[in-house]
Write an enzyme that holds these catalytic residues in place. Structure first.
Site, PDB file in Angstrom:
ATOM      1  N   GLU A 279      56.374  24.028  76.258  1.00  0.00           N
ATOM      2  CA  GLU A 279      56.598  24.871  75.533  1.00  0.00           C
ATOM      3  C   GLU A 279      55.408  25.441  74.722  1.00  0.00           C
ATOM      4  O   GLU A 279      55.430  25.119  73.370  1.00  0.00           O
ATOM      5  CB  GLU A 279      57.698  24.086  74.052  1.00  0.00           C
ATOM      6  CG  GLU A 279      59.075  23.877  74.759  1.00  0.00           C
ATOM      7  CD  GLU A 279      59.956  23.563  73.543  1.00  0.00           C
ATOM      8  OE1 GLU A 279      59.336  23.014  72.635  1.00  0.00           O
ATOM      9  OE2 GLU A 279      61.122  23.717  73.670  1.00  0.00           O
TER      10      GLU A 279
ATOM     11  N   GLU B 181      65.742  22.672  79.566  1.00  0.00           N
ATOM     12  CA  GLU B 181      66.378  21.775  78.611  1.00  0.00           C
ATOM     13  C   GLU B 181      67.493  22.384  77.928  1.00  0.00           C
ATOM     14  O   GLU B 181      67.328  23.370  77.000  1.00  0.00           O
ATOM     15  CB  GLU B 181      65.193  21.765  77.503  1.00  0.00           C
ATOM     16  CG  GLU B 181      64.006  20.855  78.087  1.00  0.00           C
ATOM     17  CD  GLU B 181      63.141  20.440  76.896  1.00  0.00           C
ATOM     18  OE1 GLU B 181      63.525  20.517  75.870  1.00  0.00           O
ATOM     19  OE2 GLU B 181      61.640  20.381  77.212  1.00  0.00           O
TER      20      GLU B 181
HETATM   21  C1  GLA Z   1      61.607  20.456  73.059  1.00  0.00           C
HETATM   22  C2  GLA Z   1      60.874  19.781  73.958  1.00  0.00           C
HETATM   23  C3  GLA Z   1      61.212  18.475  74.344  1.00  0.00           C
HETATM   24  C4  GLA Z   1      62.178  17.973  73.079  1.00  0.00           C
HETATM   25  C5  GLA Z   1      63.287  18.823  72.695  1.00  0.00           C
HETATM   26  C6  GLA Z   1      64.064  18.147  71.743  1.00  0.00           C
HETATM   27  O1  GLA Z   1      62.674  21.335  73.834  1.00  0.00           O
HETATM   28  O2  GLA Z   1      60.339  20.494  75.088  1.00  0.00           O
HETATM   29  O3  GLA Z   1      60.130  17.628  74.613  1.00  0.00           O
HETATM   30  O4  GLA Z   1      61.166  17.510  72.214  1.00  0.00           O
HETATM   31  O5  GLA Z   1      62.684  20.082  72.283  1.00  0.00           O
HETATM   32  O6  GLA Z   1      64.760  17.132  71.908  1.00  0.00           O
END
Ligand code: GLA
Length: 640
Positions: free
Chosen positions: A202, A276
């Protein structure tokens, strides 16, 4: 002709050469078969590709049905159980982050053993015919202390994490030199299970340095990563999170078609993947337990599959933030709220590996995407509520200091990371005790320099707590020189957001008494690592519970297990806040404010006979600990 005997059989020279040749050939074959991670997929032509609107593997259309399980959050003895359950749910791919902070606890000291044996984890995935998407970071977010970055990076006061600042890139290069060579042989092209590798995590939401993603990508490529590269971002991050040569994927919980259109616009004619798909959410101390109902989730996953997308369930099985590994949520600067010990996440497979309603519904859904019937459900691990255990002995915090590292004297307060401990890597986690002499009572003002919480004592008498909300405390008057002690807890570093560089802990600046800056500290580092806990255990300083305990203090008892050890949950109802160690293993923090009320104890960490339980408690105890066969994560709230 010359001949001699081998194992009593007479052989000619020619025969002996032949025998030697056979033995060498056999040895080479054995070596090949034992040293290569995967041997059943020898005739590979082409790995995962993203050349059109769907993935191909071996040039055939392929859909990633993935689930995240982090090896560092699941006891090693259960890796196989959890992977089998993932497979039986109809998933074909496992995804995992790599936590740099655990693998390199001190600069240049690497740990890839036991619980951190990533190669064994990959080998196991291969054995079970699961594909792997590796997410090596170096930043991983993940509700993990400092998003997985080692705290010793912060010793450099100019540090700029997740940028091409040389102090950071040098450290990444050194770590990747160790890590990447371990995973390269597990790539698809080498016969291994890794079909894709994620570049950072991210980064679009951080985006402090335009060169950085390119640097990380090259750091992977130059060390031999050849499989498909991916990036992973939420909708807002997509624009800045990509890097040339890597497929962008998206993260979300609720499906919005406009998000997908956005992804399509950025990256036309490419496979779409939710890297995700948040199957639940994490919890904060002092908050509520998040649930994301199966009824809300199932239609979204159904729709994602209908849209021909690939999906990874984050998390499929969350596990536990054992030890002091939880992250924290930034709530302004510098305040933060720490995450709880459990990482159950309301995921399809619970913290202790139980099937949930979500699991069964998903299994049914995914079964339609397989031509063969799914594997049978693996049996559940047995659970037991052991009889309550009465604490036998206690030892005050003050007495425990003999077993900690030598204290350090400093005129000014020094933050944890810059303490001269752990071979000059500083203190990473736990508590730090700052002591200094005072000559009066009055107003103690933390000037908001306490990270994150301090119990304050005068001559070992508890006065109060300082934190982000309470920054002033009245100290009682008294005669002569007295000792002011601040037991500062690092509750967990922020893992997401723009404040990563400001995550130093302990006392990060001056504190005042009646507007005078306090000076001349004695600083004890209490990271409560296994060595310290073992020294404590075998010390002769323990006192019987018949003598009134002082707080904070350590309490010990034996848990007798008369049969094969089973999983259980510890319940500390009459206690306020602290940490539990079982047979030297740190199970994590507990805190009566909840929401979490029980700590997971994996059966494999217990043994038949007497098990050593040590509890570090800050303020109160009812003298016993209880066990439960199911968890209590506290009052629930629906994920918004
Ligand atoms: C983001 C991050 C993950 C985690 C999620 C929330 O997408 O990439 O590592 O922190 O949020 O659980």
């Amino acid at each position: 002709m010359e001949s001699s005997s081998v194992f009593g059989v007479r052989l000619s020279l020619k025969q002996r050469y032949f025998l030697l040749l056979c033995i060498t050939a056999a040895a080479i074959i054995v070596y090949q078969f034992t040293s290569r991670p995967k041997l059943t997929r020898m005739s590979r032509v082409e790995g995962l590709r993203a050349d059109s609107s769907h993935f191909t593997l071996e040039r055939k259309p392929f859909r990633i049905l993935g689930g995240s399980i982090h090896y560092f959050r699941v006891p090693r003895a259960y890796w196989e159980d959890r992977m089998l359950k993932l497979k039986a749910c109809g998933l074909n791919t496992i995804t995992t982050y790599v936590p740099w902070n655990l693998h390199e606890p001190q600069r240049g000291v690497y740990d890839f053993k036991d619980q951190l044996d990533l190669e064994a984890y990959l080998r196991l995935a291969a054995k079970l015919d699961l594909w792997v998407i590796l997410r090596p970071g170096p930043y991983i977010c993940a509700e993990w202390d400092l998003g997985g970055l080692p705290s010793w990076l912060l010793r450099d006061h100019n540090m700029r994490l997740r940028t091409t600042y040389s102090g950071f890139t040098k450290a990444v290069n050194a770590f990747f030199d160790q890590l990447i060579k371990k995973v390269v042989p597990f790539q698809y092209s080498e016969g291994g299970p890794i079909i894709a590798v994620q570049v950072e995590n991210e980064y679009g939401s951080y985006a402090k340095d335009e060169e950085y993603m390119h640097f990380i990508k090259e750091a992977l490529l130059s060390r031999g990563i050849t499989e498909l590269l991916l990036t992973s971002d939420n909708k807002e991050g997509l624009k800045l999170g990509g890097v040339k040569g890597a497929l962008e994927t998206i993260n979300f919980q609720k499906l919005s078609l406009s998000d997908l259109t956005h992804l399509d616009a950025i990256q036309p004619q490419k496979p779409k993947m939710v890297m995700e798909y948040w199957s639940g959410w994490f919890d904060l101390w002092g908050g509520l337990h998040h649930v994301y109902t199966a009824e809300d989730m199932l239609p979204v996953v159904t729709e994602i599959l209908k849209l021909d997308m690939s999906i990874n369930l984050y998390m499929f099985h969350g596990g536990t933030n054992f030890g002091f590994m939880n992250g924290a949520l930034a709530v302004g600067v510098p305040a933060s709220k720490p995450m709880v010990t459990s990482y159950d996440y309301d995921a399809p497979l619970s913290e202790a590996g139980d099937y949930t309603t979500k699991y069964h519904l998903l299994r049914n859904l995914f079964s339609h995407y397989h031509t063969q019937p799914l594997p049978e459900l693996p049996p559940l691990q047995e659970r037991r509520a052991y009889q309550p255990v009465v604490m036998q002995q206690h030892l005050s915090l003050w007495d425990s200091l003999h077993f900690a590292d030598k204290p350090f004297k400093s005129e000014l307060p020094v933050n944890m990371e810059n303490l001269p401990v752990n071979n000059n890597n500083g203190q990473s986690y736990g508590y730090t005790l700052y002591e200094t002499a005072i000559n009066s009572g009055g107003t103690l003002n933390s000037k908001n320099n306490i990270r994150d919480r301090a119990l304050v004592f005068v001559d070992k008498q508890f006065v109060g707590v300082l934190d982000y909300k309470v920054q002033k405390l009245a100290l009682p008057d008294g005669k002569g020189k007295r000792t002011l002690s601040l037991l500062v807890e690092n509750c967990g570093r922020v893992n997401y957001g723009k404040t990563l560089d400001e995550q130093r802990k302990g006392l990060v600046g001056d504190i005042q008494l009646n507007q005078h800056l306090l000076r001349d500290f004695i600083i004890h580092s209490l990271d409560m690592k296994p060595g310290f806990v073992n020294r404590l255990e075998s010390s002769g300083h323990w006192m019987s519970m018949r003598q009134r305990p002082s707080f904070p203090g350590f309490f010990q008892a034996k848990l007798h297990v008369d049969s094969y050890p089973k999983d259980t949950f510890i319940k500390l109802s009459g206690w306020s806040k602290g940490v539990v160690f079982i047979n030297g293993k740190n199970l994590g923090r507990y805190w009566s404010i909840g929401p979490q009320q029980t700590l997971y104890v994996p059966g494999p960490w217990l043994h038949r006979g007497a098990n050593q339980v040590i509890v570090f408690e800050e303020q109160e105890t009812d003298g016993k600990i209880q066990f439960a066969s199911s968890p209590d994560y506290g009052m629930t709230v629906d994920v918004q």
